[in-house]
Motif scaffolding. Sequence first.
Motif, PDB file in Angstrom:
ATOM      1  N   SER A 187       0.816  -1.502  -0.192  1.00  0.00           N
ATOM      2  CA  SER A 187       0.256   0.028  -0.849  1.00  0.00           C
ATOM      3  C   SER A 187       0.668   1.362   0.230  1.00  0.00           C
ATOM      4  O   SER A 187       0.445   2.100  -1.006  1.00  0.00           O
ATOM      5  CB  SER A 187      -1.103   0.089   1.077  1.00  0.00           C
ATOM      6  N   VAL A 188       1.919   1.599   0.942  1.00  0.00           N
ATOM      7  CA  VAL A 188       3.054   2.502   0.591  1.00  0.00           C
ATOM      8  C   VAL A 188       3.433   2.682  -0.528  1.00  0.00           C
ATOM      9  O   VAL A 188       3.202   3.899  -1.517  1.00  0.00           O
ATOM     10  CB  VAL A 188       3.719   2.395   1.956  1.00  0.00           C
ATOM     11  N   SER A 189       4.433   1.497  -0.910  1.00  0.00           N
ATOM     12  CA  SER A 189       4.784   1.493  -2.340  1.00  0.00           C
ATOM     13  C   SER A 189       3.840   2.110  -4.059  1.00  0.00           C
ATOM     14  O   SER A 189       4.002   2.339  -4.466  1.00  0.00           O
ATOM     15  CB  SER A 189       5.824   0.372  -2.670  1.00  0.00           C
ATOM     16  N   TRP A 190       2.241   1.762  -3.320  1.00  0.00           N
ATOM     17  CA  TRP A 190       1.305   1.587  -4.228  1.00  0.00           C
ATOM     18  C   TRP A 190       0.864   3.004  -4.713  1.00  0.00           C
ATOM     19  O   TRP A 190       1.145   4.136  -5.066  1.00  0.00           O
ATOM     20  CB  TRP A 190       0.210   1.407  -4.238  1.00  0.00           C
ATOM     21  N   TRP A 191       0.578   3.514  -3.257  1.00  0.00           N
ATOM     22  CA  TRP A 191       0.427   5.376  -2.926  1.00  0.00           C
ATOM     23  C   TRP A 191       1.568   6.430  -3.126  1.00  0.00           C
ATOM     24  O   TRP A 191       1.254   8.122  -3.687  1.00  0.00           O
ATOM     25  CB  TRP A 191      -0.205   5.695  -1.785  1.00  0.00           C
ATOM     26  N   THR A 192       3.125   5.776  -3.036  1.00  0.00           N
ATOM     27  CA  THR A 192       4.020   6.532  -3.127  1.00  0.00           C
ATOM     28  C   THR A 192       4.816   6.591  -4.332  1.00  0.00           C
ATOM     29  O   THR A 192       5.535   7.061  -4.571  1.00  0.00           O
ATOM     30  CB  THR A 192       4.992   6.550  -1.597  1.00  0.00           C
ATOM     31  N   ARG A 193       4.174   5.662  -5.340  1.00  0.00           N
ATOM     32  CA  ARG A 193       4.829   5.522  -6.793  1.00  0.00           C
ATOM     33  C   ARG A 193       6.034   4.602  -6.843  1.00  0.00           C
ATOM     34  O   ARG A 193       6.721   5.804  -7.153  1.00  0.00           O
ATOM     35  CB  ARG A 193       4.722   6.389  -7.770  1.00  0.00           C
ATOM     36  N   ARG A 194       6.421   3.878  -5.753  1.00  0.00           N
ATOM     37  CA  ARG A 194       7.593   3.287  -5.540  1.00  0.00           C
ATOM     38  C   ARG A 194       6.864   2.255  -6.405  1.00  0.00           C
ATOM     39  O   ARG A 194       7.185   0.914  -5.945  1.00  0.00           O
ATOM     40  CB  ARG A 194       8.174   3.221  -4.677  1.00  0.00           C
ATOM     41  N   ARG A 195       7.525   2.186  -8.195  1.00  0.00           N
ATOM     42  CA  ARG A 195       7.099   1.099  -8.834  1.00  0.00           C
ATOM     43  C   ARG A 195       7.692   0.079  -8.578  1.00  0.00           C
ATOM     44  O   ARG A 195       7.430  -1.340  -9.161  1.00  0.00           O
ATOM     45  CB  ARG A 195       6.831   1.506 -10.051  1.00  0.00           C
ATOM     46  N   VAL A 196       9.346  -0.128  -8.038  1.00  0.00           N
ATOM     47  CA  VAL A 196      10.112  -0.765  -8.239  1.00  0.00           C
ATOM     48  C   VAL A 196      10.704  -1.400  -7.386  1.00  0.00           C
ATOM     49  O   VAL A 196       9.848  -3.106  -7.295  1.00  0.00           O
ATOM     50  CB  VAL A 196      11.708  -0.363  -8.351  1.00  0.00           C
ATOM     51  N   VAL A 197       9.925  -0.643  -6.207  1.00  0.00           N
ATOM     52  CA  VAL A 197       9.548  -1.661  -4.676  1.00  0.00           C
ATOM     53  C   VAL A 197       7.929  -2.572  -4.473  1.00  0.00           C
ATOM     54  O   VAL A 197       8.036  -3.707  -4.573  1.00  0.00           O
ATOM     55  CB  VAL A 197       9.360  -0.477  -3.297  1.00  0.00           C
ATOM     56  N   THR A 202       7.809  -6.440  -4.106  1.00  0.00           N
ATOM     57  CA  THR A 202       7.337  -6.698  -3.143  1.00  0.00           C
ATOM     58  C   THR A 202       6.040  -7.835  -3.974  1.00  0.00           C
ATOM     59  O   THR A 202       5.778  -8.929  -3.212  1.00  0.00           O
ATOM     60  CB  THR A 202       5.946  -5.704  -2.404  1.00  0.00           C
ATOM     61  N   LEU A 203       5.613  -8.123  -4.820  1.00  0.00           N
ATOM     62  CA  LEU A 203       4.401  -8.463  -5.424  1.00  0.00           C
ATOM     63  C   LEU A 203       5.461  -9.420  -5.823  1.00  0.00           C
ATOM     64  O   LEU A 203       4.466 -10.605  -6.165  1.00  0.00           O
ATOM     65  CB  LEU A 203       3.741  -7.405  -6.773  1.00  0.00           C
ATOM     66  N   SER A 204       5.957  -9.305  -6.634  1.00  0.00           N
ATOM     67  CA  SER A 204       6.887 -10.687  -6.929  1.00  0.00           C
ATOM     68  C   SER A 204       7.695 -11.818  -5.567  1.00  0.00           C
ATOM     69  O   SER A 204       7.796 -13.349  -5.070  1.00  0.00           O
ATOM     70  CB  SER A 204       8.183 -10.754  -7.442  1.00  0.00           C
ATOM     71  N   ALA A 205       7.843 -11.361  -4.860  1.00  0.00           N
ATOM     72  CA  ALA A 205       8.306 -12.459  -4.092  1.00  0.00           C
ATOM     73  C   ALA A 205       7.315 -12.365  -2.993  1.00  0.00           C
ATOM     74  O   ALA A 205       6.927 -13.976  -2.643  1.00  0.00           O
ATOM     75  CB  ALA A 205       9.206 -10.866  -2.391  1.00  0.00           C
ATOM     76  N   LEU A 206       6.127 -12.397  -3.240  1.00  0.00           N
ATOM     77  CA  LEU A 206       4.775 -12.615  -2.733  1.00  0.00           C
ATOM     78  C   LEU A 206       4.134 -13.393  -3.342  1.00  0.00           C
ATOM     79  O   LEU A 206       4.092 -15.400  -3.087  1.00  0.00           O
ATOM     80  CB  LEU A 206       3.861 -11.582  -2.607  1.00  0.00           C
ATOM     81  N   ALA A 207       4.875 -13.745  -5.232  1.00  0.00           N
ATOM     82  CA  ALA A 207       4.215 -14.734  -5.344  1.00  0.00           C
ATOM     83  C   ALA A 207       5.342 -15.851  -5.777  1.00  0.00           C
ATOM     84  O   ALA A 207       4.919 -16.345  -5.170  1.00  0.00           O
ATOM     85  CB  ALA A 207       4.127 -14.349  -6.876  1.00  0.00           C
ATOM     86  N   LEU A 208       6.300 -15.078  -5.027  1.00  0.00           N
ATOM     87  CA  LEU A 208       7.258 -16.813  -5.196  1.00  0.00           C
ATOM     88  C   LEU A 208       7.029 -17.013  -4.336  1.00  0.00           C
ATOM     89  O   LEU A 208       7.015 -18.881  -3.489  1.00  0.00           O
ATOM     90  CB  LEU A 208       8.556 -16.121  -5.010  1.00  0.00           C
ATOM     91  N   GLY A 209       6.646 -16.722  -2.535  1.00  0.00           N
ATOM     92  CA  GLY A 209       5.685 -17.168  -1.658  1.00  0.00           C
ATOM     93  C   GLY A 209       4.646 -17.750  -1.381  1.00  0.00           C
ATOM     94  O   GLY A 209       4.976 -18.784  -1.139  1.00  0.00           O
ATOM     95  N   ALA A 210       3.593 -17.953  -2.718  1.00  0.00           N
ATOM     96  CA  ALA A 210       3.089 -18.095  -2.642  1.00  0.00           C
ATOM     97  C   ALA A 210       3.132 -19.554  -3.316  1.00  0.00           C
ATOM     98  O   ALA A 210       2.413 -20.499  -2.816  1.00  0.00           O
ATOM     99  CB  ALA A 210       1.672 -16.858  -2.824  1.00  0.00           C
ATOM    100  N   LEU A 211       3.914 -19.745  -4.065  1.00  0.00           N
ATOM    101  CA  LEU A 211       4.391 -20.499  -4.608  1.00  0.00           C
ATOM    102  C   LEU A 211       4.671 -22.145  -4.201  1.00  0.00           C
ATOM    103  O   LEU A 211       4.631 -23.120  -4.369  1.00  0.00           O
ATOM    104  CB  LEU A 211       5.932 -20.356  -5.865  1.00  0.00           C
ATOM    105  N   ALA A 212       6.522 -20.845  -3.332  1.00  0.00           N
ATOM    106  CA  ALA A 212       7.017 -22.005  -2.256  1.00  0.00           C
ATOM    107  C   ALA A 212       5.949 -22.227  -1.451  1.00  0.00           C
ATOM    108  O   ALA A 212       5.764 -23.931  -0.952  1.00  0.00           O
ATOM    109  CB  ALA A 212       7.482 -20.948  -1.426  1.00  0.00           C
ATOM    110  N   VAL A 213       4.719 -22.347  -0.967  1.00  0.00           N
ATOM    111  CA  VAL A 213       3.659 -21.891   0.089  1.00  0.00           C
ATOM    112  C   VAL A 213       2.849 -24.098  -0.866  1.00  0.00           C
ATOM    113  O   VAL A 213       2.547 -24.582  -0.078  1.00  0.00           O
ATOM    114  CB  VAL A 213       2.533 -21.776   0.652  1.00  0.00           C
ATOM    115  N   ILE A 214       2.369 -22.823  -2.192  1.00  0.00           N
ATOM    116  CA  ILE A 214       1.894 -24.216  -2.719  1.00  0.00           C
ATOM    117  C   ILE A 214       2.503 -25.789  -2.634  1.00  0.00           C
ATOM    118  O   ILE A 214       2.074 -26.597  -2.536  1.00  0.00           O
ATOM    119  CB  ILE A 214       0.999 -23.570  -4.117  1.00  0.00           C
TER     120      ILE A 214
END
Length: 110
Positions: free
Chosen positions: A78-88, A92-104
Motif C-alpha cells: 500500500s505505501v509503495s502504491w500510494w507513493t508511486r514506487r514501482r520498483v519496490v 514486493t509482488l514478486s516476493a509474494l508470488a514466490l512465497g505463494a508458490l513455495a507454500v503451494i
Amino acid sequence: MTARPAPAPFTWRRAPLSMLLLALMLLWMLSPVIWLYAIGQIGPDSNVAQTPEQSRALRVADWTTFSYALIAPMVVVSVSWWTRRRVVLTLTLSALALGALAVIALLLMT
C-alpha cells in the motif's frame, strides 16, 4: 477516464523510504528462519515435557510471526502504491508470488 500520473522521478529524498520498505520485505522473507530459530531456542529438549512458560512463549512467537507475515506485505504494497514506487511494488509482488508458490509446493509435497 483520467490519465495516470507519471511516475515520480528518482531523487535522493525518496531513497530512505524505498530502502525502509525493501528492508521490511527482506525481514519478511527471513521471518521463517527467525521463527524456526526462536522456537528451537524456546521449545523443550527431546523427551522432556513442555512447561506452561514454554507453551506461552511458543504461542507468542507463533502469533508474532503470523501477524508480521500478514501485516508487513500489506503495508509495503500500500505505501509503495500510494507513493508511486514501482520498483519496490514490483519486487514486493514478486516476493509474494514466490512465497505463494513455495507454500503451494510444500502443500503438494506433503
